[in-house]
Design a protein around this motif. Sequence first.
Motif, PDB file in Angstrom:
ATOM      1  N   VAL A 101       0.829  -1.204   0.000  1.00  0.00           N
ATOM      2  CA  VAL A 101       0.000   0.000   0.000  1.00  0.00           C
ATOM      3  C   VAL A 101       0.869   1.262   0.000  1.00  0.00           C
ATOM      4  O   VAL A 101       0.512   2.257  -0.622  1.00  0.00           O
ATOM      5  CB  VAL A 101      -1.020   0.012   1.161  1.00  0.00           C
ATOM      6  CG1 VAL A 101      -0.393   0.381   2.478  1.00  0.00           C
ATOM      7  CG2 VAL A 101      -2.156   0.974   0.861  1.00  0.00           C
ATOM      8  N   LEU A 102       2.012   1.225   0.664  1.00  0.00           N
ATOM      9  CA  LEU A 102       2.900   2.386   0.618  1.00  0.00           C
ATOM     10  C   LEU A 102       3.505   2.564  -0.773  1.00  0.00           C
ATOM     11  O   LEU A 102       3.696   3.693  -1.231  1.00  0.00           O
ATOM     12  CB  LEU A 102       4.013   2.247   1.666  1.00  0.00           C
ATOM     13  CG  LEU A 102       3.565   2.330   3.129  1.00  0.00           C
ATOM     14  CD1 LEU A 102       4.760   2.110   4.042  1.00  0.00           C
ATOM     15  CD2 LEU A 102       2.892   3.641   3.422  1.00  0.00           C
ATOM     16  N   TRP A 103       3.774   1.456  -1.458  1.00  0.00           N
ATOM     17  CA  TRP A 103       4.317   1.546  -2.817  1.00  0.00           C
ATOM     18  C   TRP A 103       3.252   2.070  -3.787  1.00  0.00           C
ATOM     19  O   TRP A 103       3.550   2.906  -4.638  1.00  0.00           O
ATOM     20  CB  TRP A 103       4.824   0.175  -3.251  1.00  0.00           C
ATOM     21  CG  TRP A 103       5.375   0.164  -4.638  1.00  0.00           C
ATOM     22  CD1 TRP A 103       6.535   0.726  -5.051  1.00  0.00           C
ATOM     23  CD2 TRP A 103       4.764  -0.427  -5.772  1.00  0.00           C
ATOM     24  NE1 TRP A 103       6.703   0.506  -6.402  1.00  0.00           N
ATOM     25  CE2 TRP A 103       5.606  -0.199  -6.869  1.00  0.00           C
ATOM     26  CE3 TRP A 103       3.594  -1.134  -5.974  1.00  0.00           C
ATOM     27  CZ2 TRP A 103       5.309  -0.644  -8.128  1.00  0.00           C
ATOM     28  CZ3 TRP A 103       3.302  -1.589  -7.244  1.00  0.00           C
ATOM     29  CH2 TRP A 103       4.152  -1.337  -8.305  1.00  0.00           C
ATOM     30  N   THR A 104       2.015   1.577  -3.669  1.00  0.00           N
ATOM     31  CA  THR A 104       0.974   2.044  -4.581  1.00  0.00           C
ATOM     32  C   THR A 104       0.591   3.490  -4.311  1.00  0.00           C
ATOM     33  O   THR A 104       0.127   4.179  -5.222  1.00  0.00           O
ATOM     34  CB  THR A 104      -0.292   1.167  -4.476  1.00  0.00           C
ATOM     35  OG1 THR A 104      -0.748   1.152  -3.144  1.00  0.00           O
ATOM     36  CG2 THR A 104      -0.021  -0.241  -4.953  1.00  0.00           C
ATOM     37  N   ALA A 105       0.776   3.952  -3.082  1.00  0.00           N
ATOM     38  CA  ALA A 105       0.495   5.353  -2.773  1.00  0.00           C
ATOM     39  C   ALA A 105       1.646   6.266  -3.184  1.00  0.00           C
ATOM     40  O   ALA A 105       1.519   7.482  -3.107  1.00  0.00           O
ATOM     41  CB  ALA A 105       0.203   5.510  -1.281  1.00  0.00           C
ATOM     42  N   GLY A 106       2.765   5.684  -3.602  1.00  0.00           N
ATOM     43  CA  GLY A 106       3.903   6.478  -4.049  1.00  0.00           C
ATOM     44  C   GLY A 106       4.782   6.971  -2.912  1.00  0.00           C
ATOM     45  O   GLY A 106       5.565   7.885  -3.098  1.00  0.00           O
ATOM     46  N   ILE A 107       4.660   6.383  -1.743  1.00  0.00           N
ATOM     47  CA  ILE A 107       5.455   6.816  -0.607  1.00  0.00           C
ATOM     48  C   ILE A 107       6.847   6.185  -0.648  1.00  0.00           C
ATOM     49  O   ILE A 107       7.832   6.828  -0.314  1.00  0.00           O
ATOM     50  CB  ILE A 107       4.725   6.505   0.707  1.00  0.00           C
ATOM     51  CG1 ILE A 107       3.432   7.322   0.746  1.00  0.00           C
ATOM     52  CG2 ILE A 107       5.588   6.774   1.914  1.00  0.00           C
ATOM     53  CD1 ILE A 107       2.525   7.003   1.890  1.00  0.00           C
ATOM     54  N   ILE A 108       6.905   4.892  -1.044  1.00  0.00           N
ATOM     55  CA  ILE A 108       8.219   4.257  -1.184  1.00  0.00           C
ATOM     56  C   ILE A 108       8.420   3.812  -2.614  1.00  0.00           C
ATOM     57  O   ILE A 108       7.544   3.704  -3.394  1.00  0.00           O
ATOM     58  CB  ILE A 108       8.403   3.056  -0.240  1.00  0.00           C
ATOM     59  CG1 ILE A 108       7.332   1.991  -0.446  1.00  0.00           C
ATOM     60  CG2 ILE A 108       8.455   3.522   1.172  1.00  0.00           C
ATOM     61  CD1 ILE A 108       7.562   0.728   0.341  1.00  0.00           C
TER      62      ILE A 108
END
Length: 108
Positions: A101-108
């Motif tokens: 979810v952090l990858w899909t949100a563009g955070i990581i």
Amino acid sequence: MQRRIWWATWPGALALGALSLVLVGVTAISLLLVAVLPAADVSGTDLVVVNGPAVGRRVVYGLLGVAFLAVPVAVVVVARKMWLGWLLVLLVASVAILGVVLWTAGII
């Protein structure tokens, strides 16, 4: 009387379940919000209709959000049964779910 391993006691199992809930809860809440809330990409007076995710995708997001909430319960059950291998698998899965979810949100 035989002593139990710390993660197999109720306080230890509940603490690991709470840790898993924190990790998975972010994903579950975000998926459920995307599934329930309408698209909010309308800006100002453009009067352009912006379609959100399709109905099928919203249903899948809702089901995944509810399914991810079962992971902390499984962590507590597996910890109480003293199955260390499955406990580690579920904790790694909790971290992986948060990472996705952090990858899909563009955070990581």
